[in-house]
Design a protein around this motif. Structure first.
Motif, short mmCIF file in Angstrom:
data_model
loop_
_atom_site.label_atom_id
_atom_site.label_comp_id
_atom_site.label_asym_id
_atom_site.label_seq_id
_atom_site.Cartn_x
_atom_site.Cartn_y
_atom_site.Cartn_z
N LEU A 15 0.83 -1.21 0.00
CA LEU A 15 0.00 0.00 0.00
C LEU A 15 0.86 1.26 0.00
CD1 LEU A 15 -2.82 -1.09 2.50
CD2 LEU A 15 -2.96 -0.93 0.00
N LYS A 16 1.95 1.22 0.73
CA LYS A 16 2.84 2.40 0.76
C LYS A 16 3.48 2.62 -0.61
CE LYS A 16 6.32 4.64 3.64
NZ LYS A 16 5.40 5.72 4.02
N GLN A 17 3.90 1.54 -1.27
CA GLN A 17 4.51 1.66 -2.59
C GLN A 17 3.50 2.15 -3.63
OE1 GLN A 17 6.02 -2.33 -3.17
NE2 GLN A 17 8.02 -1.82 -2.26
N ALA A 18 2.20 1.87 -3.38
CA ALA A 18 1.16 2.31 -4.31
C ALA A 18 0.73 3.76 -4.04
CB ALA A 18 -0.05 1.39 -4.21
N GLY A 19 1.28 4.39 -3.01
CA GLY A 19 0.98 5.80 -2.77
C GLY A 19 -0.09 6.06 -1.74
N PHE A 20 -0.58 5.02 -1.06
CA PHE A 20 -1.57 5.24 -0.01
C PHE A 20 -0.87 5.83 1.23
CE2 PHE A 20 -3.55 1.93 -2.61
CZ PHE A 20 -4.83 2.45 -2.76
N ALA A 21 -1.67 6.50 2.08
CA ALA A 21 -1.12 7.24 3.21
C ALA A 21 -0.78 6.31 4.37
CB ALA A 21 -2.11 8.31 3.66
N VAL A 22 0.21 5.47 4.14
CA VAL A 22 0.72 4.58 5.19
C VAL A 22 1.84 5.32 5.92
CG1 VAL A 22 1.86 2.39 5.68
CG2 VAL A 22 0.15 2.53 3.84
N PRO A 23 1.77 5.39 7.25
CA PRO A 23 2.86 6.07 7.97
C PRO A 23 4.20 5.38 7.72
CG PRO A 23 0.97 5.66 9.40
CD PRO A 23 0.72 4.91 8.14
N ASP A 24 5.25 6.13 7.88
CA ASP A 24 6.59 5.55 7.79
C ASP A 24 6.68 4.39 8.78
OD1 ASP A 24 9.18 5.19 6.98
OD2 ASP A 24 10.00 6.79 8.25
N PHE A 25 7.25 3.26 8.35
CA PHE A 25 7.37 2.13 9.27
C PHE A 25 8.59 1.31 8.93
CE2 PHE A 25 5.29 0.06 5.68
CZ PHE A 25 5.78 -1.25 5.70
N ILE A 26 8.99 0.48 9.89
CA ILE A 26 10.08 -0.46 9.68
C ILE A 26 9.67 -1.79 10.28
CG2 ILE A 26 11.25 0.26 11.82
CD1 ILE A 26 13.91 -0.40 10.45
N TYR A 27 10.01 -2.87 9.59
CA TYR A 27 9.74 -4.22 10.08
C TYR A 27 11.03 -4.84 10.57
CZ TYR A 27 9.24 -9.29 9.91
OH TYR A 27 9.30 -10.63 10.21
N MET A 124 6.06 2.05 14.04
CA MET A 124 5.52 3.23 13.36
C MET A 124 5.58 4.42 14.32
SD MET A 124 1.97 2.13 11.51
CE MET A 124 1.92 1.20 10.00
N PRO A 125 5.63 5.63 13.79
CA PRO A 125 5.46 6.80 14.66
C PRO A 125 4.09 6.76 15.32
CG PRO A 125 6.21 7.44 12.47
CD PRO A 125 5.84 6.01 12.38
N PHE A 126 4.01 7.20 16.55
CA PHE A 126 2.73 7.24 17.24
C PHE A 126 1.88 8.38 16.68
CE2 PHE A 126 0.01 8.98 20.59
CZ PHE A 126 -0.73 7.85 20.90
N ILE A 127 0.65 8.06 16.30
CA ILE A 127 -0.29 9.05 15.77
C ILE A 127 -1.46 9.16 16.74
CG2 ILE A 127 -1.80 9.70 13.85
CD1 ILE A 127 -0.02 7.94 12.05
#
Length: 412
Positions: A15-27, A124-127
């Motif tokens: 979803l992030k690669q497709a441009g959706f508003a996914v917060p910055d994250f790391i796995y 993820m950053p806390f929102i």
């Protein structure tokens, strides 16, 4: 070799690669924790120090095989120590308070065996915002709201087909269309109205079935539920009478004191075994029945009895400490057992505390949580009525909700 992304991380990546508003994250896979490979995590956290905290989401490689909410997400400090603490707590919770939940899914749903040490983490950053969960039911999109961190005045979780922001409808359609399968999507809506996609789950293999209608019996006073599409259900019932349980424990304490010639001769192992047997009986019931009801004739009512049991052996402090520890642990096990029930029948004082998955997750479409209650001032009369009808553990009960939204409980 690094493990493939778990479904939760893989779908967020798509979803992030497709441009959706996914917060910055790391796995971070389990190997990174084993090898203390935190270089990438340090770089990620360096970009998000201003928020002071992050959200750590469970990401076990086999998590997709379990229902939503089985594993925990935790707020924690934006440093390596905070992430390690969050992961350790996820593993501990899965092995303790979530143990029965996991065991039941393995027993009834053929969920796989788990190596909890393989637990990965998504950071993820806390929102700060409201949690909204979306899914398509039949031909319509529904949106479940809860955990609104923004407003001072809070509301109960609720479901609607008309979200507060119409963008959610099209966004959900776009996400499902992009992924190519029916999915459950979790959003966080921040105070400034931004919509963040924080999770997607494949629900294409989960069936939604109707339930039967049946007969009626004892009329109670009300029901709390989020979904109102079905007005009847049948469940095997566990009859919980903790007043009788504590009276039995106190009687055993009295016998022990009267039969012992001296404090040194006292042995409370039989009492401890009684408490453990009660807990084992609850767990065995939960593992026999995938879905069940708890009829709480008394759940936490016997406050005086609990205090008596916790002080009956005060003349032998070591024995009393052992007994009190067992009784306190028993309260914890009762809470876990009740939390696994999808139907609670009890007086109005008690209700199931709903999180987002419990309130409107995909698993609640077929089996939503019901809290059926009677008013506190009718407690003794209603309990007598249940005893007269003869409800006992192992019976099947039917619950029918009439046009006035009154639940009618019937022993089948």
């Amino acid at each position: 070799m690094r493990q493939a992304f778990p479904e939760k991380a893989e779908l967020l990546k798509k979803l992030k690669q497709a441009g959706f508003a996914v917060p910055d994250f790391i796995y971070l896979p389990a190997e990174d924790f084993e090898n203390e490979n935190f270089e990438a995590l340090e770089k990620f956290l360096e970009k998000h120090r201003e928020s002071f905290k992050v959200i750590a989401r469970s990401a076990h490689p086999q998590e997709r095989c379990f229902k939503g909410g089985t594993f925990d997400s935790l707020e924690t400090y934006a440093d390596v120590g905070g992430i390690r603490y969050a992961r350790n707590k996820m593993i501990k919770l899965a092995a303790t308070s979530r143990h029965l939940c996991i065991a039941r899914q393995q027993h009834f749903n053929r969920a796989p065996e788990l190596d909890l040490d393989q637990m990965g983490v998504i950071v993820m950053p806390f929102i700060d915002g409201a949690s909204v969960m979306a899914k398509m039911i039949d031909r319509y999109w529904e949106f479940g709201y809860c955990r609104d961190r923004i407003h001072k005045v809070q509301s109960e979780p609720y479901i609607t087909r008309t979200p507060h922001d119409r963008r959610l409808v099209q966004l959900s359609k776009d996400i499902q269309g992009h992924l190519g399968f029916r999915c459950e999507i979790e959003y966080i809506v921040s105070a400034d109205g931004d919509i963040h996609v924080v999770q997607a789950k494949d629900i294409s293999n989960i069936e939604i079935l109707d339930e039967e209608e049946s007969r009626r019996s004892i009329v109670l006073d009300g029901i709390r539920r989020i979904r109102k599409r079905r007005n009847y259900r049948e469940r095997p019932v566990y009859v919980m009478d903790n007043k009788a349980f504590y009276i039995d424990i106190i009687s055993q304490c009295e016998e022990l004191v009267n039969e012992s010639a001296a404090p040194a001769d006292m042995d409370i192992s039989r009492i401890i075994r009684s408490i453990e047997a009660y807990q084992a009986d609850m767990e065995a019931f939960a593992l026999r029945h995938q879905r069940y009801a708890v009829l709480g004739l008394t759940i936490q009512d016997p406050v005086e009895l609990y205090q008596i049991a916790n002080h009956y052996l005060d003349d032998t402090p070591e024995l009393q400490a052992e007994l009190s520890k067992a009784l306190h642990h028993n309260l914890y096990q009762i809470d876990i057992f009740i939390s696994e029930a999808d139907t609670l029948i009890a007086k109005d004082k008690f209700r199931i505390n709903l999180c987002s998955h419990d309130a409107y997750g995909i698993d609640t479409v077929r089996n939503p949580l019901w809290s059926v209650y009677w008013y506190v001032d009718r407690h003794e009369a209603v309990v007598q009525e249940f005893r007269r009808v003869g409800f006992k553990t192992g019976d099947t009960v039917g619950i029918d909700i009439n046009v006035d939204d009154k639940p009618i409980v019937h022993r089948l």
